[in-house]
Design an enzyme around this catalytic site. Structure first.
Site, mmCIF file in Angstrom:
data_model
loop_
_atom_site.group_PDB
_atom_site.id
_atom_site.type_symbol
_atom_site.label_atom_id
_atom_site.label_comp_id
_atom_site.label_asym_id
_atom_site.label_seq_id
_atom_site.Cartn_x
_atom_site.Cartn_y
_atom_site.Cartn_z
ATOM 1 N N GLU A 133 -2.365 -7.672 7.033
ATOM 2 C CA GLU A 133 -1.057 -7.523 7.680
ATOM 3 C C GLU A 133 -0.943 -8.410 8.915
ATOM 4 O O GLU A 133 -1.946 -8.809 9.516
ATOM 5 C CB GLU A 133 -0.836 -6.051 8.044
ATOM 6 C CG GLU A 133 0.503 -5.732 8.700
ATOM 7 C CD GLU A 133 1.735 -6.055 7.863
ATOM 8 O OE1 GLU A 133 2.056 -7.265 7.709
ATOM 9 O OE2 GLU A 133 2.393 -5.116 7.382
ATOM 10 N N HIS A 170 0.830 -1.206 0.000
ATOM 11 C CA HIS A 170 0.000 0.000 0.000
ATOM 12 C C HIS A 170 0.869 1.263 0.000
ATOM 13 O O HIS A 170 2.052 1.234 0.344
ATOM 14 C CB HIS A 170 -0.915 0.007 1.230
ATOM 15 C CG HIS A 170 -0.162 0.007 2.523
ATOM 16 N ND1 HIS A 170 0.410 1.148 3.057
ATOM 17 C CD2 HIS A 170 0.133 -1.000 3.374
ATOM 18 C CE1 HIS A 170 1.010 0.840 4.194
ATOM 19 N NE2 HIS A 170 0.869 -0.459 4.406
#
Length: 180
Positions: free
Chosen positions: A81, A8
């Site tokens: 994550e 990201h």
């Protein structure tokens, strides 16, 4: 099957050096610009499908990268994550961050996801997509932590156990190929 993997774009917590695992932090202005640049760099790449972490920073990045393109996006917990548990939101300098990322040490924590459990989760995800999307070209939009086991899945765990050298930068793209 070929996989493109990107992390990201930048968030304020990246700038501050804070650990952001499951915290649902949005991109900052630079992160949005990075995603725009990555989208531009990938505009002529054939992408059949995007598999994306369900966290905001990854979702925003995926949507920016594929704007004006009709590419389906699937959100998958397999690329969320690593759960930083008790370390969430603190600066990397405030605890043994390198030890946290040591596969050989395999430290256990009160709430944080153990590294071998984390690797198993990501490897299971990669095994699943390998069988489901045999002849596809997939873009995975995920996180810096995810970039480590993905790299190790294809290239092995480094002998020196320095996994942090494998982390992708914000919106950096890596390519991996499944061998048949």
């Amino acid at each position: 099957m070929e996989i493109l993997l990107t992390r990201h774009g930048q968030t304020e917590w990246n700038v501050l050096g804070k650990v952001q695992g499951r915290a649902d932090i949005e991109l900052n202005a630079k992160g949005m610009q990075q995603a725009e640049e990555t989208g531009e760099a990938l505009k002529n790449e054939k992408i059949d499908l995007i598999i994306c972490s369900p966290l905001k920073r990854a979702k925003q990045t995926a949507k920016i990268i594929c704007k004006n393109r009709n590419i389906p996006i699937i959100y998958d917990e397999g690329v969320i994550e690593r759960d930083f548990g008790e370390f969430e939101g603190i600066n990397k300098k405030e605890f043994d961050f390198e030890g946290y990322w040591s596969y050989k040490q395999n430290n256990k924590y009160e709430r944080a996801e153990n590294i071998k459990d984390f690797f198993d989760r990501v490897y299971e995800f990669l095994d699943k997509i390998k069988s489901e999307y045999v002849d596809k070209r997939i873009l995975i939009v995920a996180h810096g932590g995810i970039s480590i086991p993905v790299n190790c899945y294809f290239n092995g765990i480094p002998q020196d156990d320095n996994l942090l050298k494998l982390v992708l930068g914000n919106c950096e793209v890596a390519k991996y190929q499944y061998k048949k």
